[in-house]
Write an enzyme that holds these catalytic residues in place. Structure first.
Site, PDB file in Angstrom:
ATOM      1  N   GLY A  12      16.950  25.213  62.318  1.00 40.45           N
ATOM      2  CA  GLY A  12      18.142  25.976  61.909  1.00 40.45           C
ATOM      3  C   GLY A  12      19.340  25.458  62.328  1.00 40.45           C
ATOM      4  N   PHE A  13      20.560  26.080  61.862  1.00 39.20           N
ATOM      5  CA  PHE A  13      21.907  25.492  62.052  1.00 39.20           C
ATOM      6  C   PHE A  13      22.085  25.141  63.459  1.00 39.20           C
ATOM      7  CE2 PHE A  13      26.114  27.847  63.013  1.00 39.20           C
ATOM      8  CZ  PHE A  13      26.720  26.479  62.807  1.00 39.20           C
ATOM      9  N   ILE A  14      21.936  25.984  64.356  1.00 38.27           N
ATOM     10  CA  ILE A  14      22.380  25.701  65.757  1.00 38.27           C
ATOM     11  C   ILE A  14      21.407  24.583  66.035  1.00 38.27           C
ATOM     12  CG2 ILE A  14      22.759  26.483  68.125  1.00 38.27           C
ATOM     13  CD1 ILE A  14      23.872  29.151  66.781  1.00 38.27           C
ATOM     14  N   ASP A  33       9.199  25.254  64.185  1.00 35.11           N
ATOM     15  CA  ASP A  33      10.227  26.067  63.114  1.00 35.11           C
ATOM     16  C   ASP A  33       9.525  26.548  61.929  1.00 35.11           C
ATOM     17  OD1 ASP A  33      13.771  26.276  62.604  1.00 35.11           O
ATOM     18  OD2 ASP A  33      12.415  27.056  61.274  1.00 35.11           O
ATOM     19  N   GLY A  38      15.460  28.226  58.455  1.00 37.80           N
ATOM     20  CA  GLY A  38      15.980  26.877  58.956  1.00 37.80           C
ATOM     21  C   GLY A  38      15.256  25.897  57.612  1.00 37.80           C
ATOM     22  N   LEU A  80      15.720  29.443  70.330  1.00 33.30           N
ATOM     23  CA  LEU A  80      16.711  29.948  69.410  1.00 33.30           C
ATOM     24  C   LEU A  80      16.121  30.496  68.119  1.00 33.30           C
ATOM     25  CD1 LEU A  80      18.359  27.713  71.039  1.00 33.30           C
ATOM     26  CD2 LEU A  80      19.478  27.170  68.823  1.00 33.30           C
ATOM     27  N   TYR A 153      18.824  44.682  65.334  1.00 33.78           N
ATOM     28  CA  TYR A 153      19.034  43.494  65.716  1.00 33.78           C
ATOM     29  C   TYR A 153      19.638  43.434  67.287  1.00 33.78           C
ATOM     30  CZ  TYR A 153      20.263  38.469  66.051  1.00 33.78           C
ATOM     31  OH  TYR A 153      20.226  37.058  66.358  1.00 33.78           O
ATOM     32  N   LYS A 157      17.684  42.080  70.597  1.00 33.31           N
ATOM     33  CA  LYS A 157      18.148  41.031  71.388  1.00 33.31           C
ATOM     34  C   LYS A 157      18.266  41.419  72.855  1.00 33.31           C
ATOM     35  CE  LYS A 157      18.331  37.406  69.233  1.00 33.31           C
ATOM     36  NZ  LYS A 157      17.521  36.076  69.697  1.00 33.31           N
TER      37      LYS A 157
END
Ligand code: UDP
Length: 325
Positions: A12-14, A33, A38, A80, A153, A157
């Site tokens: 993914g991005f991070i 992943d 991603g 993540l 969401y 979390k």
């Protein structure tokens, strides 16, 4: 030491930016992943690196996860993997709850079973719609009604955080909880609703820049390079287990000003238009008015502070998108 580090959601991005930096530090990196949000493109640059290992699969698959953890002597996990992006979460309620709650519990249980230190990424969403000037780790949370799907969401979390703390207290799992505020930088996609890549794409194509609501809502954007630096500092800091930290930049901007800024930097001919939330997200949406982190705790304990301001971050991200096209 040649640490062996597992990143769930590492394409993914991070995660992919984190993997890139860890490889530069000569760590051995293992990425899991399912390539839902991603992409292979994100890990293309280091796919051939001998220190890099990619496993395609979901964190909901316990056997798959356990085999990777057991067979590779993992020293540290960055967790993540999650269903992310406001639009994506709204469109995939069930999967989002399953991955973000059941998947995370599976990862925590395995970390506990094999005694592996782990960093759990949570989200500033958990603070909800409180209008506080800035959010501190110990603040109360104000969430909307269950009918507004957006809050699922935040709740998932928050459950992840409770799970992590319970594993820490009852099973002695060394776990660090990090609440990420909005992040920006190369490899972030607008496909799942994130505002900066969406505006950049619209501006570069001279299409209307779509501001939702009044545009007076505010956000703070942390540069991915600052974010990754802090995540690695947490891994290297031995006295932060069982703690919760905000990670973000505290420079605030309204979404209206963000649209103008991106239009100016790209010298775009786009018009800035306003869409109602109902048009943008259909039913079940409620926005957060502001979302600014109080970062005193992370600054003190990690001796870290954001280095990149939004102008600089945006210029770099815009260049990334220009080169991509
Ligand atoms: N937003 C917008 N136009 C878009 C995408 C998002 O005006 O095309 C707004 C969105 O309503 C929110 C802000 O930008 O107020 C940040 O949205 P994003 O989904 O990036 O992050 P989050 O809401 O989770 O902070």
């Amino acid at each position: 030491m040649n640490e062996r580090i597992l990143i769930t959601g590492g394409a993914g991005f991070i995660g992919s930016n984190l993997a890139e930096e860890l490889l530069k530090l000569k760590k051995e990196v293992f990425v899991i992943d399912d390539l839902s949000t991603g992409s292979k493109e994100n890990i293309l640059d280091f796919k051939e690196n001998e220190q890099f290992h990619f496993f395609k699969g979901s964190i909901l698959n316990k056997k798959f996860l356990e085999n990777i953890i057991k067979n590779n002597n993992i020293d540290f996990i960055f967790h993540l993997a999650a269903v992310v992006g406001v639009k994506n979460v709204l469109e995939n309620q069930l999967k989002s709850l399953q991955v973000n709650i059941n998947g995370t519990e599976t990862v925590l249980a395995l970390a506990s079973k094999y005694n592996i230190r782990i960093l759990l990424t949570s989200s500033s969403e958990i603070y909800g719609k409180s209008k506080r000037l800035s959010f501190k780790e110990t603040d109360d949370r104000i969430l909307g009604s269950i009918q507004n799907s957006r809050w699922s969401y935040a709740n998932s979390k928050a459950i992840d955080e409770f799970f992590a703390l319970a594993y820490y207290k009852e099973k002695k799992l060394p776990v660090i909880i990090v609440r990420l505020f909005n992040v920006t930088g190369k490899k972030q996609t607008g496909k799942y609703g994130m505002v900066i890549p969406t505006f950049i794409k619209q501006a570069l194509e001279n299409k209307p820049i779509t501001v939702y609501g009044t545009g007076k809502q505010k956000r703070c954007f942390s540069d991915i390079k600052d974010t990754v630096e802090a995540l690695i500092k947490f891994m290297n800091h031995k006295n932060v287990d069982g703690e919760i930290f905000n990670l973000g930049n505290n420079e605030e901007i309204t979404i209206n000003d963000l649209a103008k800024k991106i239009k100016n930097i790209t010298k775009s001919k786009s018009n800035i238009i306003h869409l109602t939330y109902k048009k943008a997200y259909k039913e079940g949406f409620e926005d957060m008015y502001r979302r600014k982190p109080n970062i005193k705790k992370i600054q003190k304990i990690l001796n870290w502070k954001p280095k990149y301001d939004l102008n600089e971050s945006l210029k770099q991200t815009i260049n990334f998108y220009k080169q991509k096209n």
